[in-house]
Design an enzyme around this catalytic site. Structure first.
Site, PDB file in Angstrom:
ATOM      1  N   ASP A 327     -35.192   6.096  10.846  1.00 41.53           N
ATOM      2  CA  ASP A 327     -35.943   6.942  11.751  1.00 41.53           C
ATOM      3  C   ASP A 327     -36.102   6.296  13.130  1.00 41.53           C
ATOM      4  OD1 ASP A 327     -37.794   9.258  12.224  1.00 41.53           O
ATOM      5  OD2 ASP A 327     -39.257   7.646  12.476  1.00 41.53           O
ATOM      6  N   GLU A 380     -30.968   8.019  13.149  1.00 39.29           N
ATOM      7  CA  GLU A 380     -31.501   9.087  13.983  1.00 39.29           C
ATOM      8  C   GLU A 380     -31.641   8.479  15.381  1.00 39.29           C
ATOM      9  OE1 GLU A 380     -35.295  11.798  15.113  1.00 39.29           O
ATOM     10  OE2 GLU A 380     -35.507   9.833  14.203  1.00 39.29           O
TER      11      GLU A 380
END
Length: 648
Positions: A327, A380
């Protein structure tokens, strides 16, 4: 190792024995940032010492004045069970407490560097109490795995030369107890319905939004306190292992959403763990994230890199995870991410690159790929940082895949336009091919696109009800036939009406309506197409896999392109018509002389289309079109997509 000779009169006064699982080599690796199995040493471990069962505790708190174990077993005394500080530079406190068994709740009672008494959960605990309670729980990660067959096949199945179609889900809201909608299902209960659903839909992977322990449910798991613990909201560690095992038995790979970018400031968590900024950067220009109101790991510190890389390997070792979606990578790479001028720190050379984070990501990827076969790491990452998916040996970060955020944003902007205006934005859909092969990309329509007022996928689409569904079917067809792997968030496949609501189940009752059932059938058919047509996956990350036939028909909003496999017979032609006008007798240039047939049409009746499909085959005509010698004449459905393949 030896134990203390103090006598024991009652359980709460049982002395702490001097004992260690650490060797000098362990501590040397730890302080040099190279110990990647710390979970075997730090934390709470159920062992026997000289035939006596109990628990060995070890915690890193180098600046603490005093550390003890406190819990129900000693009436939460801060001094009854003090740990011993190792006589080296590691900063580790440790000791063995007899008779402390599985299920005992505990915290570390720490007198910090500042002299303040604090209670902290165990950063390496394998289980925590159910929130809002915040104590750690003595537990193990023992499990009799039955997924050996999957692990042996994984290097061939979980690879970029195979289809990668990911279903992203939030375990707390994918499905809830129908008889009690407020009750979150257990890992085992979810397994009973999730596995057959993924098989029916044809996804190759599931991506679980963070299942590491976190205190605040509305954070969706992105504010973690227990990095080594499966969230107790859904059951025990072993029950999560069961869920993963059941997915593996059906050849479904499991990706875990992982958050090494920031952590919350909860009193029982990592923040100011020993009275100092131990895990986070002391300089709040580098150590605090203004968007998420959370703290940023100090990647310059060797021990932090050991902690985080150990955590990455832990989920693959103990839980047999097949990959990690990392993330907020962009926020890690740059000190000035989401900060105003003058608010960010700099590196030693005065630049904005977080050199410690960059080195950490390289080390993490090398450790993951070096220790496990057939796994994937996925970034990401929303910036233009070069080489995210390039090998570390070539100067890259070493990720397997990167989310294609630019493609996602351009695509949704285009599809939100009324079809009458799309001709003015035609190249929003062609631009991505100019950089599509600079990295190995995953094309995501994730949870982030259906929250915070962005609307659901179906209500991003313009037009009346039929047009909205036709647009979305064509959008998904475009996604599945473009180069790159795929990701859909739960609910996208049934055209969920509302934005994602983490407090309740998906609206499964929508499937009683033909429109929503048709959307589910569309995604099912596209997954089947993707998995059975080598042109859509075998050479997915090479420029040789894609070629435009017609990228410039802006006036009619038609796009025609070729997807190529490793063999000519696998070649596909994809035609998109992004207006509600039925295009009759549209001429399409051919990649070579052959007979063609339609193998997919998004306007099929079973997909809630109008039924304007093309039966039979197309014979090549020697009529020049699109700078090609041969062509065919065909009908293109309104707001529809057609896929052609050579007739056998």
């Amino acid at each position: 190792m030896s134990k203390s000779s103090k006598s024991v009169s009652k359980k709460q006064s049982t002395p702490v024995w001097i004992y260690s699982l650490f060797t000098d080599f362990d501590t040397s690796l730890f302080i040099s940032g190279k110990h990647f199995r710390l979970y075997e040493k730090l934390g709470a471990h159920l062992i026997e010492v000289d035939g006596t069962p109990g628990t060995f505790f070890a915690v890193w708190a180098p600046n603490a004045q005093q550390v003890g174990v406190t819990g129900n077993f000693n009436q939460w005394s801060k001094t009854a069970h003090p740990l011993y500080r190792r006589l080296d530079s590691s900063g580790i406190w440790e000791g063995f407490i007899p008779e402390i068994g599985k299920g005992e709740v505990y915290k570390y009672a720490i007198k910090g560097f500042d002299g303040i008494d604090i209670e902290k959960g165990d950063p390496f605990a394998s289980r925590w109490e159910h929130p809002p309670r915040t104590a750690s729980v003595v537990w193990d990660t023992d499990y009799s795995w039955k997924d050996k067959n999957w692990l042996s096949k994984r290097p061939k199945l979980n690879t970029l030369s195979q289809p990668v179609s990911v279903y992203e889900l939030h375990l707390g809201s994918w499905q809830r107890d129908p008889s009690d909608p407020d009750r979150i299902l257990t890992y085992k209960e979810i397994a009973n319905t999730l596995v057959p659903y993924i098989l029916e839909m044809g996804f190759t992977h599931v991506e679980l939004m963070p299942i590491m322990e976190y205190p605040y449910f509305p954070s969706w798991g992105y504010q973690i306190t227990g990095y080594f613990a499966a969230s107790s909201r859904h059951g025990t560690p072993q029950e999560l292992m069961y869920l993963i095992e059941q997915l593996h038995k059906s050849n479904i790979a499991v990706i875990l959403d992982w958050v090494p970018s920031h952590f919350p400031g909860d009193a029982h968590g990592l923040y100011k763990f020993d009275g100092t900024h131990l895990y986070e950067h002391a300089d709040m220009r580098k150590g605090f994230h203004p968007d998420w109101k959370s703290y940023i790991f100090n990647y310059d510190r060797n021990e932090i890199r050991s902690f985080l890389i150990s955590n990455a390997l832990f989920w693959m070792d103990k839980y047999h995870a097949d990959g990690l979606r990392v993330d907020a990578v962009a926020s890690m790479l740059y000190f000035d991410f989401s900060r105003k001028d003058g608010e960010a720190g700099t590196n030693e050379y005065g630049g904005s690159d977080n050199l410690g984070a960059i080195q950490f990501l390289k080390d993490m990827n090398e450790a993951v790929y070096g220790n496990y076969q057939g796994v994937l790491t996925i970034a990401e990452e929303s910036s233009t940082f070069p080489g995210v998916t390039h090998p570390v040996s070539e100067g890259g970060l070493g990720f397997g895949l990167k989310w294609m955020m630019g493609w996602m944003n351009d695509t949704l902007k285009y599809f939100k336009n009324d079809p009458i205006n799309r001709k003015y934005h035609h190249h929003q859909l062609t631009f991505s091919i100019t950089y599509a092969f600079s990295e190995k990309f995953m094309m995501p329509f994730s949870h982030d696109e259906v929250v915070h007022g962005k609307s659901s996928m179906i209500y991003k689409m313009p037009g009346d009800e039929w047009q909205k569904f036709a647009n979305l079917r064509t959008l998904y067809t475009y996604m599945f036939t473009q180069p790159g792997s795929k990701l859909l968030f739960m609910g996208n496949e049934i055209a969920q009406n509302g934005e994602w609501n983490f407090t309740k189940s998906l609206d499964w009752d929508l499937l009683q309506y033909d429109s929503h059932k048709g959307m589910q059938n569309t995604v099912k058919a596209l997954n089947h197409l993707y998995r059975t047509e080598p042109a859509l996956y075998a050479n997915n990350y090479s420029y040789e896999s894609f070629e435009w036939i017609n990228a410039d028909d802006a006036q009619q909003s038609v796009y025609v392109y070729i997807r190529k496999g490793l063999k000519a017979k696998d070649t596909l032609i994809v035609i998109l018509n992004l207006t509600p006008v039925f295009r009759e007798n549209y001429r399409v240039g051919l990649p070579f002389k052959a007979e063609w047939k339609e193998i997919f049409n998004s306007d099929a009746v079973e997909l809630f289309g109008s039924g304007k499909v093309n039966d039979g085959t197309y014979l090549p005509e020697q009529v020049g079109c699109h700078f090609r010698e041969y062509s065919i004449n065909m009908d293109i459905p309104p707001l529809g997509a057609v896929v052609l393949k050579q007739a056998k």
